[in-house]
Enzyme design. Structure first.
Site, short mmCIF file in Angstrom:
data_model
loop_
_atom_site.label_atom_id
_atom_site.label_comp_id
_atom_site.label_asym_id
_atom_site.label_seq_id
_atom_site.Cartn_x
_atom_site.Cartn_y
_atom_site.Cartn_z
N HIS A 142 108.02 61.44 20.96
CA HIS A 142 109.05 61.41 19.92
C HIS A 142 109.10 62.65 19.04
CE1 HIS A 142 109.18 56.72 20.15
NE2 HIS A 142 109.55 57.33 21.27
N TYR B 6 106.70 64.40 17.71
CA TYR B 6 105.64 64.57 16.73
C TYR B 6 104.63 65.61 17.22
CZ TYR B 6 107.85 60.59 14.49
OH TYR B 6 108.76 59.76 13.89
N HIS C 50 99.60 58.76 19.63
CA HIS C 50 101.05 59.00 19.66
C HIS C 50 101.29 60.46 20.08
CE1 HIS C 50 105.20 58.61 19.01
NE2 HIS C 50 105.24 58.10 17.79
#
Length: 367
Positions: A186, A188, A183
Site C-alpha cells: 500500500h 508504505y 506491512h
C-alpha cells in the site's frame, strides 16, 4: 454477499495457529487510539472483541516507532503504555475465543511533518509525490493535508530501522498477540523501498530488484529472529496503486519476494489485490505464478465476495480471505456468511476518527 460455508468455514493451519475458519479480518485503520500517546483504549477493546469470531484478526496498522506514524490517532507498539493497552485488547479477544495478529507498520513518506516535531518525513529516496494524509484539524476533527517531500533514509540509519521492527515484535509478544504481520504493501515504507518508482537509491538497497527487496528481507529475518517463522506473516500488494505509489509494474517484485518468503517457511503471505483501489485485477496466470512461488498459506484480500473467495480457495490459489469493510459493519461476519444472513452496510463517513458511532454500534444479527 451470500454464504459459502463449505469452504470458508473449514479449519486452517496457519504457521503455529489453528484457525476455526478462513474468514479473516483484514487490517483496518480506524484512528480511535487515545492521544497524545496513541494508546489502545476501552473502545478498541470492545471493537476487537465484537469481531473475535474471525478465523484470525489482523490488527489495524500499529506504528513500530514515532517515526513510523503517518495518521492521527493510530496506535503504536513502541511504548510501555501502548503495550499495556494492546494487552487488554488481546486478553479480551482470547477470552472471547479469538486470535489476533499485530500488523507492524512504518508509513515512511505517507506522513506529515506535524507528527515529527517539524522534521521531514522519511522514505527510500527524496522524491516529491502526490498524496494526502490525515491530521487533527484546529477543531479536533480529522483533516486531509498534502504529504511533503520526504528525505532519504541514510544507509547508516537502516540497521536502526530494522531494530525498530525487532523491538516491535518483542513488544507484540509481550502484549499477547498470537502472531505479527509485516506491512510491506500500500505504498508504505517497505513498499517504497521495493518499488522502482519510489526507490532511486544507488547503494545496496537500490537499483536491482534484489537490492530493492533487501530491506524487507532484512526486516523479515530480524522479526523471525525475535520470534520464529511460524508466527510471522507479510502483506504485499504487487501491481497496486495506492498512497501515491503506482506499482502496476511490480508483479516481478511480488513473485521474487514471495519465493524468498517461502524459503523462510513463513506462516502466511497476505496478498492485497490492486483492483479494490482502482488498479488492475490480478489474472489467473499471475495467481498461478504466485502460488508456485509461495506454496504456503496465501490470504487473499481486496473487495472479495464470499463467492470469489470460495472459487479461489477451491482452485488452490488462496487459502483464506481477509474481509475489510464487511467486517466494519458486521461484527458477526463469519456467522452471517455461514448462514446466508443479510449484511449491514458500512457508513464511510464514520470510518476514520470519532467515537463509538460507526465503530462499535453496528448490530450483530442476533440483536
Amino acid at each position: 454477499m451470500t454464504s459459502a460455508p463449505d469452504v470458508l468455514h473449514t479449519p486452517l493451519r496457519v504457521g503455529a495457529l489453528d484457525l476455526p475458519n478462513r474468514v479473516l479480518m483484514a487490517p483496518l485503520t480506524r484512528m480511535r487510539a487515545t492521544p497524545p500517546g496513541d494508546v489502545p483504549n476501552d473502545l478498541m477493546v470492545e471493537y476487537y472483541v465484537q469481531r473475535a469470531g474471525a478465523g484470525l484478526i489482523v490488527s489495524e496498522g500499529t506504528q513500530i516507532s514515532p517515526e513510523g506514524k503517518g495518521y492521527m490517532d493510530t496506535p503504536g507498539i513502541h511504548s510501555a503504555e501502548q503495550v499495556a493497552g494492546w494487552r487488554r485488547v488481546t486478553d479480551a479477544v482470547h477470552a472471547a475465543g479469538g486470535r489476533i495478529a499485530a500488523q507492524l507498520w512504518h508509513v515512511g513518506r505517507v506522513s506529515h511533518e506535524s507528527f515529527h516535531g517539524g522534521e521531514p518525513t522519511v522514505s527510500a529516496s527524496a522524491l516529491p509525490y502526490r498524496n494526502r494524509t490525515t491530521v487533527r484539524g484546529e477543531d479536533g476533527t480529522p483533516q486531509r493535508v498534502n504529504c511533503p517531500t520526504p528525505r532519504a533514509l541514510r544507509a547508516d540509519e537502516l540497521p536502526r530501522l530494522v531494530d525498530d521492527y525487532r523491538a516491535a515484535t518483542r513488544n507484540a509478544r509481550e502484549a499477547g498477540f498470537d502472531a505479527v504481520e509485516i506491512h510491506a504493501a500500500h505504498g508504505y515504507l517497505l513498499h517504497q523501498f521495493m518499488s522502482a518508482e519510489s526507490n532511486h537509491r544507488d547503494d545496496e538497497h537500490g537499483g536491482s530488484l534484489e537490492n530493492r527487496a533487501r530491506l524487507l528481507l532484512e526486516v523479515v529475518d530480524a522479526v523471525i529472529g525475535e520470534w520464529d517463522a511460524a508466527h510471522v506473516g507479510v502483506r504485499i500488494s504487487p501491481k497496486g496503486t495506492f498512497n501515491g505509489l503506482d506499482d502496476t509494474e511490480g508483479g516481478e517484485m511480488g513473485l521474487y519476494v514471495a519465493a524468498r518468503l517461502a524459503s523462510r517457511d513463513l506462516a502466511f503471505l497476505h496478498l492485497s489485490e490492486p483492483d479494490w483501489a482502482g488498479g488492475p485485477s490480478l489474472d489467473e496466470s499471475f495467481r498461478r505464478e504466485l502460488r508456485e512461488a509461495f506454496p504456503g498459506v496465501i490470504v487473499g484480500a481486496g473487495g472479495y465476495s464470499a463467492e470469489k473467495g470460495e472459487t479461489l480457495i477451491a482452485a488452490g490459489l488462496v487459502d483464506a480471505v481477509a474481509f475489510g469493510r464487511p467486517f466494519i459493519a458486521n461484527p458477526d461476519l463469519p456467522l452471517r456468511l455461514a448462514e446466508g444472513l443479510p449484511l449491514n452496510e458500512p457508513v464511510p463517513a464514520t470510518f476514520y476518527g470519532g467515537g463509538a458511532e460507526g465503530y462499535t454500534d453496528y448490530p450483530a444479527h442476533s440483536a
